[in-house]
Every structure is written in C-alpha cells, then in structure tokens.
Design a protein around this motif. Structure first.
Motif, PDB file in Angstrom:
ATOM      1  N   TYR A   1      30.487 -72.511   7.132  1.00 15.09           N
ATOM      2  CA  TYR A   1      31.358 -73.491   6.491  1.00 15.09           C
ATOM      3  C   TYR A   1      32.817 -73.262   6.900  1.00 15.09           C
ATOM      4  CZ  TYR A   1      33.090 -76.492   2.662  1.00 15.09           C
ATOM      5  OH  TYR A   1      33.695 -77.478   1.917  1.00 15.09           O
ATOM      6  N   GLY A   2      33.201 -72.014   7.092  1.00 16.19           N
ATOM      7  CA  GLY A   2      34.557 -71.716   7.537  1.00 16.19           C
ATOM      8  C   GLY A   2      34.875 -72.346   8.870  1.00 16.19           C
ATOM      9  N   VAL A   3      33.859 -72.510   9.707  1.00 15.42           N
ATOM     10  CA  VAL A   3      34.032 -73.151  11.015  1.00 15.42           C
ATOM     11  C   VAL A   3      33.911 -74.667  10.903  1.00 15.42           C
ATOM     12  CG1 VAL A   3      33.068 -73.380  13.341  1.00 15.42           C
ATOM     13  CG2 VAL A   3      33.185 -71.116  12.244  1.00 15.42           C
ATOM     14  N   THR A   4      32.899 -75.140  10.195  1.00 13.32           N
ATOM     15  CA  THR A   4      32.587 -76.573  10.186  1.00 13.32           C
ATOM     16  C   THR A   4      33.441 -77.399   9.235  1.00 13.32           C
ATOM     17  OG1 THR A   4      30.875 -76.266   8.485  1.00 13.32           O
ATOM     18  CG2 THR A   4      30.181 -76.112  10.795  1.00 13.32           C
ATOM     19  N   HIS A   5      34.093 -76.740   8.261  1.00 11.53           N
ATOM     20  CA  HIS A   5      34.887 -77.484   7.282  1.00 11.53           C
ATOM     21  C   HIS A   5      36.306 -76.951   7.105  1.00 11.53           C
ATOM     22  CE1 HIS A   5      30.859 -78.844   6.215  1.00 11.53           C
ATOM     23  NE2 HIS A   5      31.380 -79.773   5.453  1.00 11.53           N
ATOM     24  N   GLU A   6      36.552 -75.700   7.510  1.00 14.04           N
ATOM     25  CA  GLU A   6      37.842 -75.080   7.211  1.00 14.04           C
ATOM     26  C   GLU A   6      38.634 -74.647   8.441  1.00 14.04           C
ATOM     27  OE1 GLU A   6      36.421 -73.341   2.859  1.00 14.04           O
ATOM     28  OE2 GLU A   6      36.617 -71.966   4.560  1.00 14.04           O
ATOM     29  N   GLY A   7      38.208 -75.071   9.607  1.00 17.63           N
ATOM     30  CA  GLY A   7      39.028 -74.928  10.800  1.00 17.63           C
ATOM     31  C   GLY A   7      39.130 -73.551  11.419  1.00 17.63           C
ATOM     32  N   ALA A   8      38.216 -72.625  11.115  1.00 20.61           N
ATOM     33  CA  ALA A   8      38.263 -71.302  11.749  1.00 20.61           C
ATOM     34  C   ALA A   8      37.944 -71.430  13.233  1.00 20.61           C
ATOM     35  CB  ALA A   8      37.286 -70.348  11.073  1.00 20.61           C
ATOM     36  N   LEU A   9      38.800 -70.859  14.065  1.00 22.80           N
ATOM     37  CA  LEU A   9      38.625 -70.942  15.517  1.00 22.80           C
ATOM     38  C   LEU A   9      38.256 -69.604  16.145  1.00 22.80           C
ATOM     39  CD1 LEU A   9      41.802 -73.066  16.373  1.00 22.80           C
ATOM     40  CD2 LEU A   9      39.472 -73.904  16.001  1.00 22.80           C
ATOM     41  N   HIS A  10      38.557 -68.515  15.427  1.00 18.25           N
ATOM     42  CA  HIS A  10      38.348 -67.168  15.976  1.00 18.25           C
ATOM     43  C   HIS A  10      37.724 -66.271  14.917  1.00 18.25           C
ATOM     44  CE1 HIS A  10      40.608 -68.089  19.607  1.00 18.25           C
ATOM     45  NE2 HIS A  10      41.485 -68.695  18.821  1.00 18.25           N
ATOM     46  N   LEU A  11      37.132 -65.181  15.372  1.00 23.90           N
ATOM     47  CA  LEU A  11      36.536 -64.223  14.447  1.00 23.90           C
ATOM     48  C   LEU A  11      37.565 -63.744  13.434  1.00 23.90           C
ATOM     49  CD1 LEU A  11      34.216 -62.367  13.549  1.00 23.90           C
ATOM     50  CD2 LEU A  11      34.978 -60.728  15.285  1.00 23.90           C
ATOM     51  N   GLU A  12      38.792 -63.463  13.878  1.00 22.84           N
ATOM     52  CA  GLU A  12      39.803 -62.961  12.951  1.00 22.84           C
ATOM     53  C   GLU A  12      40.124 -63.986  11.864  1.00 22.84           C
ATOM     54  OE1 GLU A  12      44.090 -64.017  14.995  1.00 22.84           O
ATOM     55  OE2 GLU A  12      43.206 -62.063  15.436  1.00 22.84           O
ATOM     56  N   ASP A  13      39.988 -65.287  12.152  1.00 26.16           N
ATOM     57  CA  ASP A  13      40.249 -66.308  11.133  1.00 26.16           C
ATOM     58  C   ASP A  13      39.286 -66.167   9.960  1.00 26.16           C
ATOM     59  OD1 ASP A  13      42.053 -67.185  12.993  1.00 26.16           O
ATOM     60  OD2 ASP A  13      40.939 -68.988  13.558  1.00 26.16           O
ATOM     61  N   VAL A  14      38.039 -65.850  10.271  1.00 26.54           N
ATOM     62  CA  VAL A  14      37.043 -65.663   9.216  1.00 26.54           C
ATOM     63  C   VAL A  14      37.243 -64.333   8.505  1.00 26.54           C
ATOM     64  CG1 VAL A  14      34.584 -65.262   8.780  1.00 26.54           C
ATOM     65  CG2 VAL A  14      35.310 -67.195  10.189  1.00 26.54           C
ATOM     66  N   MET A  15      37.520 -63.283   9.250  1.00 29.56           N
ATOM     67  CA  MET A  15      37.630 -61.954   8.657  1.00 29.56           C
ATOM     68  C   MET A  15      38.870 -61.801   7.786  1.00 29.56           C
ATOM     69  SD  MET A  15      34.878 -60.775   9.947  1.00 29.56           S
ATOM     70  CE  MET A  15      34.834 -59.032   9.615  1.00 29.56           C
ATOM     71  N   ILE A  16      39.932 -62.551   8.098  1.00 36.34           N
ATOM     72  CA  ILE A  16      41.215 -62.337   7.424  1.00 36.34           C
ATOM     73  C   ILE A  16      41.521 -63.402   6.380  1.00 36.34           C
ATOM     74  CG2 ILE A  16      43.711 -62.171   7.796  1.00 36.34           C
ATOM     75  CD1 ILE A  16      43.042 -61.073  10.608  1.00 36.34           C
ATOM     76  N   THR A  17      41.284 -64.676   6.684  1.00 38.11           N
ATOM     77  CA  THR A  17      41.683 -65.731   5.748  1.00 38.11           C
ATOM     78  C   THR A  17      40.529 -66.517   5.132  1.00 38.11           C
ATOM     79  OG1 THR A  17      42.089 -67.212   7.634  1.00 38.11           O
ATOM     80  CG2 THR A  17      43.990 -66.048   6.716  1.00 38.11           C
ATOM     81  N   ARG A  18      39.414 -66.735   5.855  1.00 37.35           N
ATOM     82  CA  ARG A  18      38.293 -67.438   5.222  1.00 37.35           C
ATOM     83  C   ARG A  18      37.514 -66.504   4.306  1.00 37.35           C
ATOM     84  NH1 ARG A  18      41.119 -69.548   8.349  1.00 37.35           N
ATOM     85  NH2 ARG A  18      40.913 -71.622   9.258  1.00 37.35           N
ATOM     86  N   THR A  19      37.483 -65.227   4.652  1.00 35.98           N
ATOM     87  CA  THR A  19      37.037 -64.166   3.740  1.00 35.98           C
ATOM     88  C   THR A  19      38.190 -63.176   3.658  1.00 35.98           C
ATOM     89  OG1 THR A  19      36.133 -62.631   5.384  1.00 35.98           O
ATOM     90  CG2 THR A  19      34.688 -64.428   4.637  1.00 35.98           C
ATOM     91  N   ARG A  20      37.997 -62.090   2.923  1.00 36.29           N
ATOM     92  CA  ARG A  20      39.019 -61.041   2.868  1.00 36.29           C
ATOM     93  C   ARG A  20      38.425 -59.709   3.344  1.00 36.29           C
ATOM     94  NH1 ARG A  20      39.665 -64.253  -1.712  1.00 36.29           N
ATOM     95  NH2 ARG A  20      38.143 -63.005  -2.836  1.00 36.29           N
ATOM     96  N   LEU A  21      37.441 -59.800   4.214  1.00 34.96           N
ATOM     97  CA  LEU A  21      36.731 -58.598   4.638  1.00 34.96           C
ATOM     98  C   LEU A  21      37.642 -57.590   5.320  1.00 34.96           C
ATOM     99  CD1 LEU A  21      33.418 -60.197   5.921  1.00 34.96           C
ATOM    100  CD2 LEU A  21      33.640 -58.566   4.038  1.00 34.96           C
ATOM    101  N   THR A  22      38.728 -58.049   5.907  1.00 39.86           N
ATOM    102  CA  THR A  22      39.594 -57.133   6.646  1.00 39.86           C
ATOM    103  C   THR A  22      40.191 -56.047   5.771  1.00 39.86           C
ATOM    104  OG1 THR A  22      41.326 -57.042   8.325  1.00 39.86           O
ATOM    105  CG2 THR A  22      41.748 -58.441   6.407  1.00 39.86           C
ATOM    106  N   TYR A  23      40.311 -56.303   4.444  1.00 38.95           N
ATOM    107  CA  TYR A  23      40.856 -55.254   3.576  1.00 38.95           C
ATOM    108  C   TYR A  23      40.039 -54.978   2.327  1.00 38.95           C
ATOM    109  CZ  TYR A  23      43.020 -59.338   1.250  1.00 38.95           C
ATOM    110  OH  TYR A  23      43.246 -60.542   0.648  1.00 38.95           O
ATOM    111  N   GLU A  24      38.929 -55.688   2.131  1.00 39.11           N
ATOM    112  CA  GLU A  24      38.187 -55.434   0.887  1.00 39.11           C
ATOM    113  C   GLU A  24      36.981 -54.534   1.083  1.00 39.11           C
ATOM    114  OE1 GLU A  24      37.094 -59.184  -0.714  1.00 39.11           O
ATOM    115  OE2 GLU A  24      35.612 -59.627   0.819  1.00 39.11           O
ATOM    116  N   VAL A  25      36.726 -54.103   2.298  1.00 44.77           N
ATOM    117  CA  VAL A  25      35.733 -53.060   2.556  1.00 44.77           C
ATOM    118  C   VAL A  25      36.370 -52.037   3.497  1.00 44.77           C
ATOM    119  CG1 VAL A  25      33.679 -54.463   2.167  1.00 44.77           C
ATOM    120  CG2 VAL A  25      34.726 -54.436   4.426  1.00 44.77           C
TER     121      VAL A  25
END
Length: 582
Positions: free
Chosen positions: A483-507
């Motif tokens: 959904y982050g790609v198809t509806h929320e404009g994520a273009l790169h892996l970092e877009d999902v890891m940092i702003t579509r999810t918060r995985l970059t700092y929550e694990v």
C-alpha cells in the motif's frame, strides 16, 4: 481515494509543465503540503514538489505531538498557545482523528508551593483549549498525589516528586499526516511530485518570478513550470531558495537540532507520558505504540541540513535528564533507535550578520513575506499550526481582496481517512474476526489508515498472502508495504523504512532483518530487477551504518564526518548506471 504512485508523479510533472499554475509550492513537508491543500480547496491550480520524499525533512522528525506548548505559556505567549490549542482540537475532532489522539502527561511537582501556580497555569491551558471551540477534544487536567503518580507511572522514582498534575495533549503520526495532506490535495486537483528539485527560479520580462525550472531526480529530466506565485515552504532551506531570486532580503532562519531516543515499552512501567523541565527547555517521555520516545534537545546547528544525526552527547543528555526521575536509570544499551530533526526558527533581521541569541529564545511564530515579486516565503511556526500557516501563506499570495473572494476551506476539509472514521472504527471487532487479527493489530491499522482502511482490505481480499505480518517486523502487514507503494508514493526502500513505517528506529537493527522481504514486495510493484533490489538494500544498509557511527561520535562535527552522504540511494543508482550495473 486518491493514489500517490510513480505514474501519478510523472503525470503531475507533465501537467505542471503544460499549463500555468496559480501557485507552485516548493517544499513537501507539513507546511508545504498544507499550502497545497489550502490552495486546492480554493479552486486554484496548484503544484507541490520536494527534493526528497514527502515529509522526509523536519516534518517526520518531530516529537510527534500536537500541542499548545506549556513552554510558550510560561513565556506568556497566549496568542500562540491559544491558536495551537484550537488547531489541536480541529485535528482530533474533525480533520485527522485517525492520526491525532489525546495522550496523558504527568507534570511532576517538586515543592509544595508549585501546585498552586502550576495548577493555575495548566487550568489556563485547558481554558484556552475550550474558548471558541465546539468540542474540547481532550479531558481536563486533574491533580495527582505522590501515590497516584506511582500508580500511573510506576517507573518513577518514589522520591522524584511530591505529586503531579495530569493533563492531556495531542499525539500525531507526523509522517503520515504529511502523506495524507498530499493525498487530499491531489484528490482536490493538486499536482504533486516528490524527488523533484528546484534548480532555478525563472523570471518574466519585468523581472518578476514567474515559475521555476525543476529537475526530476529519478530521471534527471528537467521541467519548466510557469506559475503566478511561487511559495517557498522549505524550512531550514529557506535562505537557499531565496538566494535563487537574486535578492538579499527575505527571511533569516536558524536551524535548531532536536533529537529523540527510542526505548522498548517494557523497559518503563507506565500508562502516561511525563514532561520534565530542563535548564534549556522541556523533556518529554512519551508513550508510543510498542515503545517510549524521549526527547528533545534544542541546540544551534550548522551542519548538513539533509542528514542531521544524534550524537553520543545528545543521547547522553536526553538519558541523563530522563534518569533524574526514573527508579531504574536508562543506559545506552536500552536505546533501540534515535532520530534528529531541524527546527526552522525565525531570526530577527540584524545588521551585523550575527545569527542572534540561543535558539531556545527564538519565537516559534511564523512569518510570511514577499522576497521578490512573484516569490513568497513562509518560515517559523510549528507542526501543530501548519493549517494556519498554510492559510496565511495563500492569503498573502492572493492579496486581501482575492483571498476574501476565495476563502480557505481547510478547517472543514477532512483529510484522507478522516471522514466517517469514528463510525468505521466501531467495526474493529468484525474486522479482527474476519481476518484473524488481534485487536491491537486492528487498532494499529485504524490509527494509520482510518476510514481508508477498506482500500487495504480490498487488496488483501484479492491477494490473501498480504494479510501476513512481515517477517522480523511483525508489527506491520505485508499489505502495508504494498500500500505504501500503490497509494502513498513510496519510490525507494528507504521511503518505506523511514516514513511509511518507522522501522528505521523502532527496532534495534533499523529493520534490516526485514529489508529483503520488504524490498521484494516493493520490487513486484515497481518492476525492479534483482540488481535494483540489491542496490536499494545496500544503500539503506550503508545509511544505517553511517547513522550508527554518528551516534557514537562525541559532537556534531565528528558525527557529520561519520555520517557523510553514505547511503544516498540516488547516488548509488547513478553510480550503478554509470558502471553498467543497473
């Protein structure tokens, strides 16, 4: 509902080049996204661009609070506090109830004589939140004894306070607020393109700014856009944009760095947040999802504006201040993640070139100004008052007469996911039973998507394998990545890891354990081959390693050298293309 996608992005750039816009907004943080929405609600032809991902700068690196600011009440800035509390009520009640919710805080009292005047101050805070509103949105404050504090927040040291006042403020998913603002603006006719850089401000025969030359950083193609007014909402980059006009006037902005640390929820026993006075400002211990967020700092910053980082000194400062009230002190080993953001603080105009006093003394009120004919800048303010800032910017650009003819409609325009949210949320038990999810998972989904959740559920109905959690990131469903790609404009892996999810700092591992699976899900949607997928993963890994090096550095200069530009995904892709690897 509107979809942000790579094809939509290309179409928006083409459309912006094909017709003259009324307003071109440069900056896709909360202020720029808010301006785009405001202009769209007035029926204006508007485009919005950002050189990074949506909200990737300051707007996704906040304390994640929508609040009036007790700190500003202490400064007797009643207007700012009242305005912010009014906006808090609008967001919770009408505009984004799925993203913004009330959260309790304890204000510890150390001396008996504090209770009367602190209580009076918070009573005034509550009163300002009520005046002129139809709905308080949050419960009123109450006084708590020392025993009551220990029952509400058992992690508190028994002798840390004599009691407390328990009050409520708002908590927001800041990155998703920006994304939903952009989606709502596009739904109303705005053109939006992330990863699009302002290269040049163009002028007409009279010397008036009449548009811009933009570079699509994904394809290196350029687009010339004509616009009646260009509005810069670029935060700490404000002066860089103003210099493109050839003028030496405009707004002066000082970057102030604030950092936050993340510790696991089980590390601190408590049901409420805590606010602590420090020698410079305040420190929050904030309950969020499966962890606690603790911050922030407020320090002058003159480093790389794109990649600010937390240093060892920053982390120790936050932990040391939190530990003044904790029964079991936190250590660096408890920290699973950090982030750093830059506040764009307005500076007074001065003749000497001095950048003014310490950042903690600078007002958070915003200013709109004409830098040059056709170019408007807005800076200052805070996330909570983004809507007021946006309205002021568009009013200013239109002028008094036309603004009166085309008034803003944002106070009554719910964001994507907000309309009907409360009614839809009552279906939570039914959704949990149908898909075999826990109540916590459904609450997580409702908080992120609100009444737009049926879009994600439809995707799962068509592809049942997406209902499974992501391996090594089980707080998120596979469908959320897609959904982050198809509806929320994520273009790169970092877009999902940092702003579509918060995985970059929550694990603790920045989500690297889940990166392969997430990249594979994205690859299927974006058409990546194996080489492109590996480049995306490698770039994200280098970014995380660089941030970890910076977090071990003693100061900003050393941390900046450790961070550098490692992990810049566009540079990695350009290098791979030049060497024939992609």
């Amino acid at each position: 509902m509107t979809k942000l996608t790579e094809p939509q992005r290309r179409t928006s750039l083409t459309a912006m080049s094909a017709t003259e816009l009324d307003v071109l907004v440069v900056g896709g943080g909360v202020t720029g996204a808010g301006i785009a929405l405001d202009a769209a609600t007035r029926g204006l032809r508007v485009g919005v661009v950002d050189a990074q991902d949506w909200g990737a700068g300051t707007s996704s690196r906040s304390s994640k609070l929508v609040h009036g600011g007790l700190r500003y009440l202490q400064m007797l800035d009643f207007k700012l506090v009242s305005e912010a509390l009014s906006e808090r009520g609008l967001l919770i009640d009408r505009l984004a109830p799925h993203l913004v919710r009330a959260v309790p805080f304890l204000y510890p009292l150390n001396h008996w004589y504090e209770r009367p005047y602190v209580g009076a101050g918070i009573a005034l805070y509550d009163a300002l939140a009520t005046v002129g509103t139809r709905n308080r949105a949050v419960p009123v404050h109450r006084h708590v004894s020392r025993q009551g504090v220990l029952q509400t927040f058992p992690a508190m040291r028994a002798d840390a306070c004599r009691g407390a006042i328990r009050y409520f403020d708002g908590q927001v998913d800041d990155a998703r607020l920006v994304i939903d603002l952009v989606r709502t603006a596009v739904q109303l006719g705005a053109h939006a393109a992330s990863r699009t850089e302002l290269v040049e401000l163009t002028t007409d025969d009279t010397g008036r700014v009449g548009g811009a030359r933009l570079r699509d950083l994904e394809t290196s193609t350029e687009h010339v856009v004509r616009a009646g007014t260009v509005i810069s909402a670029t935060g700490v980059w404000t002066e860089e944009v103003q210099r493109l006009s050839g003028q030496d006037n405009g707004l002066q902005v000082l970057a102030s760095k604030g950092i936050h640390v993340v510790v696991p929820r089980e590390r601190l026993a408590g049901e409420s947040g805590v606010i602590l006075q420090t020698e410079k400002s305040v420190l929050f211990i904030i309950p969020w999802s499966r962890y606690w967020v603790i911050g922030t700092t407020d320090t002058d910053y003159r480093g790389d504006l794109t990649n600010p980082v937390a240093t060892a000194a920053d982390i120790d400062y936050v932990l040391d201040h939190a530990n003044t009230v904790l029964a079991e002190p936190l250590t660096r080993a408890d920290v699973i993640g950090t982030w750093a953001g830059l506040r764009p603080l307005l500076q007074p105009q001065v003749k000497t070139g001095s950048r003014g006093k310490g950042t903690s003394k600078v007002s958070r009120e915003h200013t709109v100004t004409q830098v040059a004919p056709g170019l408007v800048s807005i800076a200052g303010g805070k996330l909570t008052t983004y809507r007021v800032m946006a309205e002021d910017a568009v009013d200013f650009a239109l002028g008094t007469e036309r603004a009166a003819e085309l008034p803003s409609e944002t106070a009554t325009t719910p964001l994507v996911g907000a309309a009907g949210y409360h009614a839809y949320a009552r279906r939570a038990p039914e959704i949990a039973e149908r898909y075999g999810w826990s109540s916590a998972m459904v609450a997580h989904l409702l908080h992120r998507y609100g009444s737009a959740l049926p879009e994600l559920l439809t995707m799962i109905d068509e592809r049942p394998e997406l209902a499974r959690p992501v391996g090594q990131a089980e707080a998120y469903l596979r469908a959320e990545i897609v959904y982050g790609v198809t509806h929320e404009g994520a273009l790169h892996l970092e877009d999902v890891m940092i702003t579509r999810t918060r995985l970059t700092y929550e694990v603790a591992d920045h989500g690297l354990g889940a990166a392969e699976e997430i990249a594979a899900l994205m690859a299927a949607e974006l058409g990546w081959d194996d080489s492109r997928r590996e480049i995306e993963i490698a770039a994200y890994r280098r970014r995380c390693e660089a941030e970890d090096r910076a977090a071990a550095a003693p100061d900003d200069d050393t941390a900046q050298r450790a961070r550098g530009r490692d992990g810049d995904v566009l540079e990695a892709l350009d290098l791979a293309s030049a060497t024939g690897l992609a």
